[in-house]
Design an enzyme around this catalytic site. Structure first.
Site, mmCIF file in Angstrom:
data_model
loop_
_atom_site.group_PDB
_atom_site.id
_atom_site.type_symbol
_atom_site.label_atom_id
_atom_site.label_comp_id
_atom_site.label_asym_id
_atom_site.label_seq_id
_atom_site.Cartn_x
_atom_site.Cartn_y
_atom_site.Cartn_z
ATOM 1 N N GLN A 185 0.780 -1.239 0.000
ATOM 2 C CA GLN A 185 0.000 0.000 0.000
ATOM 3 C C GLN A 185 0.816 1.297 0.000
ATOM 4 O OE1 GLN A 185 -3.491 2.277 2.525
ATOM 5 N NE2 GLN A 185 -3.236 0.123 2.928
ATOM 6 N N LEU A 189 8.835 -8.305 -14.683
ATOM 7 C CA LEU A 189 10.288 -8.360 -14.852
ATOM 8 C C LEU A 189 10.885 -9.118 -13.675
ATOM 9 C CD1 LEU A 189 11.940 -6.944 -17.046
ATOM 10 C CD2 LEU A 189 12.302 -5.039 -15.468
ATOM 11 N N THR A 216 13.832 -9.292 -11.762
ATOM 12 C CA THR A 216 15.033 -8.452 -11.649
ATOM 13 C C THR A 216 16.177 -9.192 -10.966
ATOM 14 O OG1 THR A 216 14.095 -7.500 -9.669
ATOM 15 C CG2 THR A 216 13.807 -6.255 -11.707
ATOM 16 N N ASN A 220 9.449 0.275 -2.200
ATOM 17 C CA ASN A 220 9.223 0.066 -0.769
ATOM 18 C C ASN A 220 9.446 -1.396 -0.391
ATOM 19 O OD1 ASN A 220 6.700 -0.633 -2.034
ATOM 20 N ND2 ASN A 220 5.670 -0.465 -0.061
ATOM 21 N N PHE A 221 10.611 -1.910 -0.827
ATOM 22 C CA PHE A 221 10.991 -3.267 -0.430
ATOM 23 C C PHE A 221 11.508 -3.259 0.996
ATOM 24 C CE2 PHE A 221 11.847 -3.634 -5.110
ATOM 25 C CZ PHE A 221 10.745 -4.436 -5.354
ATOM 26 N N LYS A 244 11.317 -5.094 8.988
ATOM 27 C CA LYS A 244 10.244 -4.980 7.990
ATOM 28 C C LYS A 244 9.010 -4.463 8.727
ATOM 29 C CE LYS A 244 11.682 -8.539 4.804
ATOM 30 N NZ LYS A 244 11.334 -9.782 4.113
ATOM 31 N N TYR A 294 4.751 -3.277 8.613
ATOM 32 C CA TYR A 294 3.413 -3.088 8.033
ATOM 33 C C TYR A 294 2.686 -2.000 8.812
ATOM 34 C CZ TYR A 294 3.721 -7.271 5.104
ATOM 35 O OH TYR A 294 4.078 -8.180 4.141
ATOM 36 N N GLU A 295 1.553 -1.593 8.254
ATOM 37 C CA GLU A 295 0.721 -0.510 8.788
ATOM 38 C C GLU A 295 0.665 -0.418 10.323
ATOM 39 O OE1 GLU A 295 -1.465 1.947 7.273
ATOM 40 O OE2 GLU A 295 -1.513 2.511 9.372
ATOM 41 N N ASP A 297 0.622 3.477 6.086
ATOM 42 C CA ASP A 297 0.796 3.138 4.668
ATOM 43 C C ASP A 297 0.523 4.320 3.734
ATOM 44 O OD1 ASP A 297 1.605 0.556 5.061
ATOM 45 O OD2 ASP A 297 -0.380 -0.286 4.898
ATOM 46 N N GLY A 319 -7.969 17.201 19.657
ATOM 47 C CA GLY A 319 -8.392 18.581 19.424
ATOM 48 C C GLY A 319 -8.266 19.452 20.657
ATOM 49 N N GLY A 320 -8.139 20.735 20.425
ATOM 50 C CA GLY A 320 -8.082 21.688 21.527
ATOM 51 C C GLY A 320 -9.481 22.031 22.036
ATOM 52 N N GLN A 321 -10.511 21.651 21.263
ATOM 53 C CA GLN A 321 -11.888 21.940 21.661
ATOM 54 C C GLN A 321 -12.490 20.667 22.247
ATOM 55 O OE1 GLN A 321 -12.723 25.018 21.049
ATOM 56 N NE2 GLN A 321 -11.194 25.556 19.533
ATOM 57 N N GLN A 326 -17.137 24.209 20.831
ATOM 58 C CA GLN A 326 -16.150 25.246 20.496
ATOM 59 C C GLN A 326 -16.425 26.461 21.390
ATOM 60 O OE1 GLN A 326 -16.705 26.980 16.695
ATOM 61 N NE2 GLN A 326 -14.542 27.414 16.367
HETATM 62 N N1 CAO Z 1 11.941 -9.782 -9.382
HETATM 63 C C1 CAO Z 1 12.711 -10.491 -8.551
HETATM 64 N N2 CAO Z 1 12.734 -10.348 -7.210
HETATM 65 C C2 CAO Z 1 11.900 -9.446 -6.696
HETATM 66 C C3 CAO Z 1 11.063 -8.648 -7.492
HETATM 67 C C4 CAO Z 1 11.100 -8.854 -8.905
HETATM 68 N N3 CAO Z 1 10.350 -8.148 -9.740
HETATM 69 N N4 CAO Z 1 10.361 -7.848 -6.696
HETATM 70 C C5 CAO Z 1 10.740 -8.110 -5.426
HETATM 71 N N5 CAO Z 1 11.680 -9.072 -5.416
HETATM 72 C C6 CAO Z 1 12.353 -9.650 -4.266
HETATM 73 C C7 CAO Z 1 13.182 -8.665 -3.486
HETATM 74 O O1 CAO Z 1 14.381 -8.408 -4.142
HETATM 75 C C8 CAO Z 1 13.351 -9.393 -2.163
HETATM 76 O O2 CAO Z 1 14.376 -10.351 -2.300
HETATM 77 P P1 CAO Z 1 15.517 -10.619 -1.171
HETATM 78 O O3 CAO Z 1 14.853 -10.480 0.157
HETATM 79 O O4 CAO Z 1 15.944 -12.009 -1.500
HETATM 80 O O5 CAO Z 1 16.587 -9.642 -1.358
HETATM 81 C C9 CAO Z 1 12.068 -10.207 -2.042
HETATM 82 O O6 CAO Z 1 11.401 -10.072 -3.298
HETATM 83 C C10 CAO Z 1 11.145 -9.785 -0.921
HETATM 84 O O7 CAO Z 1 11.014 -8.390 -0.835
HETATM 85 P P2 CAO Z 1 10.452 -7.697 0.492
HETATM 86 O O8 CAO Z 1 11.420 -7.884 1.619
HETATM 87 O O9 CAO Z 1 10.139 -6.299 0.177
HETATM 88 O O10 CAO Z 1 9.082 -8.494 0.728
HETATM 89 P P3 CAO Z 1 8.403 -9.114 2.024
HETATM 90 O O11 CAO Z 1 7.117 -9.657 1.531
HETATM 91 O O12 CAO Z 1 9.290 -10.053 2.764
HETATM 92 O O13 CAO Z 1 8.131 -7.871 2.969
HETATM 93 C C11 CAO Z 1 7.236 -5.714 3.558
HETATM 94 C C12 CAO Z 1 7.038 -7.004 2.759
HETATM 95 C C13 CAO Z 1 6.122 -4.753 3.166
HETATM 96 C C14 CAO Z 1 7.149 -6.024 5.063
HETATM 97 C C15 CAO Z 1 8.622 -5.110 3.220
HETATM 98 O O14 CAO Z 1 8.677 -4.923 1.845
HETATM 99 C C16 CAO Z 1 8.898 -3.790 3.910
HETATM 100 O O15 CAO Z 1 9.202 -3.736 5.113
HETATM 101 N N6 CAO Z 1 8.880 -2.716 3.120
HETATM 102 C C17 CAO Z 1 9.221 -1.374 3.607
HETATM 103 C C18 CAO Z 1 8.141 -0.811 4.450
HETATM 104 C C19 CAO Z 1 6.825 -0.783 3.744
HETATM 105 O O16 CAO Z 1 6.662 -0.188 2.703
HETATM 106 N N7 CAO Z 1 5.850 -1.412 4.381
HETATM 107 C C20 CAO Z 1 4.469 -1.144 4.032
HETATM 108 C C21 CAO Z 1 3.943 -1.986 3.054
HETATM 109 S S1 CAO Z 1 2.281 -1.486 2.860
HETATM 110 O O17 CAO Z 1 1.527 -2.212 4.116
#
Ligand code: CAO
Length: 419
Positions: A17, A72, A74, A96-97, A137, A139-140, A172, A251-253, A276
């Site tokens: 997100q 892709l 990557t 945002n990996f 890592k 999440y929200e 998020d 809020g202040g009110q 208010q």
């Molecule tokens: N091709 C090949 N590999 C890919 C790819 C692609 N197109 N897209 C992603 N990957 C790989 C990454 O390179 C990573 O590989 P390694 O860990 O081996 O280096 C792997 O996918 C996992 O990526 P990740 O760590 O981002 O994914 P996760 O599901 O384990 O974690 C999350 C998810 C959200 C907790 C983590 O991405 C994070 O902390 N992000 C930063 C904070 C954030 O944005 N959080 C909010 C998300 S919205 O709720």
């Protein structure tokens, strides 16, 4: 219609997100946003919480409108080469990996600058660089706890007095909005310097930025030992940390959520009522309590605070034969800040929101029509048109052709599962 961000090419290497909310907004305003996704599966939200089997979930469609999708791998050499080419011709890369994932893929900030010194790299992480939790890592809800929202939201006594999560995506989408501001700032900076830069936003910082009034309150509490606008004042003891304030919020009110007619069966038959300071006399008039205008126990905020809950109880008594809409229609005539508590169902069917484009109906190739949020920002010379989200890899061949790949080369990449 040309849009202000036409001509800005964005590599959208985001998922879930926080990142997608940012790039979706930039796409609404005209940027060419190419969502790069893993072949076969794509963004995890495509398949999370599905309401129709084998069709992209609303979770995905509502965060990825107006984008193109390129699959892709990557981690595959051919896929890496495509990403390199894309970096050379793009303006912004958003990701945002998890911490370090982009580096492990071989795309360090140094490498990206080598490929394109004008590139703006925009990242979301849970915590900022150098923070003692930078490796986590996030999440929200984790961000809401780390950024001060949870400790200051909810009830301070009774059965459910633990820290509480808000349903608003403070961690998020809010972080995504901060990132969008950072990206636009870097684009303007680049017009002056000719150079790109790295823009980083942490979810903890973005939540904290929205909780600044609670940081204000902590410092007031440290100095005074009490917080006069909190429901605990003056009857209960304060500790040394900002307490949860129930529905008083930040809020202040003084204000509270009050029951209206039908609350026994309708979980949202409530209004928010704000006392208010300068609206006190109109409040007395609206409630039919002219005697409160001169009674010293009511005339000042300080005099009212010790029995503010009794005042709210009197207002609730006034509300008991009025629906939330009837009550607001009366109170609005007296300029009293208030609103009905609206359910998602009511919001989805709200004619004003449809008319303003804040909620829009769009078409999706497999799902048919669905509702999504439109731009909450309104412009006099720009009307964002919201389109359905792309299917996984829908634009892969188109984007590869734009990068100069021939049909045969594209076919080979498909065969190698690089796209
Ligand atoms: N091709 C090949 N590999 C890919 C790819 C692609 N197109 N897209 C992603 N990957 C790989 C990454 O390179 C990573 O590989 P390694 O860990 O081996 O280096 C792997 O996918 C996992 O990526 P990740 O760590 O981002 O994914 P996760 O599901 O384990 O974690 C999350 C998810 C959200 C907790 C983590 O991405 C994070 O902390 N992000 C930063 C904070 C954030 O944005 N959080 C909010 C998300 S919205 O709720």
């Amino acid at each position: 219609m040309t849009k202000p961000l036409n001509g800005i090419k964005i590599i959208d290497f985001t998922h879930v997100q926080a990142g997608p909310a940012c790039t979706q907004m930039l796409a609404w305003f005209g940027a060419d946003v190419i969502k790069v996704e893993r072949p076969g599966s794509g963004d995890v939200t495509r398949s999370q919480l599905r309401d129709i089997p084998n069709v992209d979930a609303l979770y995905f469609t509502m965060l990825n409108s107006n984008k193109r999708s390129l699959t892709l791998d990557t981690k595959n050499q051919a896929g890496k080469e495509v990403l390199e080419k894309l970096i050379k011709v793009s303006d912004v890369m958003v990701e945002n990996f998890g911490p370090g994932a982009l580096d492990r893929m071989g795309f360090t900030w140094e490498r990206i600058q080598e490929l394109n010194p004008k590139m703006i790299l925009a990242s979301v992480k849970g915590f900022s660089d150098g923070h003692h939790y930078e490796d986590l890592k996030v999440y929200e809800n984790v961000a809401q706890c780390a950024g001060g929202a949870a400790s200051t939201t909810g009830w301070w006594k009774g059965e459910h007095s633990e820290p509480t999560i808000s349903s608003a995506a403070l961690g998020d989408s809010n972080t995504g909005m901060h990132l969008a501001i950072g990206i636009l700032t870097a684009i303007i900076g680049r017009q002056q310097t000719g150079k790109g830069q790295k823009v980083a936003v942490s979810m903890q910082d973005s939540v904290l930025n929205l909780c600044r009034v609670k940081m204000r309150d902590q410092q007031r509490l440290d100095r005074l030992g009490y917080l006069e606008e909190y429901p605990q004042f003056p009857h209960e003891k304060f500790t040394d940390v900002v307490p949860r304030g129930g529905n008083a919020g930040g809020g202040g009110q003084p204000g509270w959520i009050l029951k209206c007619k039908g609350h026994e069966t309708d979980p949202n038959a409530y209004i928010y009522f704000t006392v208010q300071g300068h609206a006190w006399e109109p409040i007395c008039d609206a409630l039919g309590k002219p005697e409160w205008k001169t009674d010293p126990a009511y005339t000042t905020p300080k005099a009212r605070q010790p029995h503010i809950m009794d005042i709210f109880a009197t207002i609730e008594n006034w509300l008991k034969d009025k629906t939330k809409y009837e009550a607001v229609d009366i109170l609005r005539k007296f300029d009293i800040p208030c609103a009905p508590v609206l359910s998602m169902k009511e919001l989805l069917n709200d004619e004003s929101l449809r008319k303003s484009g804040s909620i829009v109906e769009v078409q999706h190739k497999e799902r048919g029509s669905y509702f999504t949020v439109g731009s909450p920002i309104k412009f006099s010379d720009l009307k964002p048109e919201i389109t359905g989200s792309p299917l996984l890899g829908e634009h892969s061949d188109e984007v590869l052709a734009e990068l100069g790949y021939t049909k045969d080369q594209i076919a080979t990449m498909h065969a190698m599962k690089a796209v």
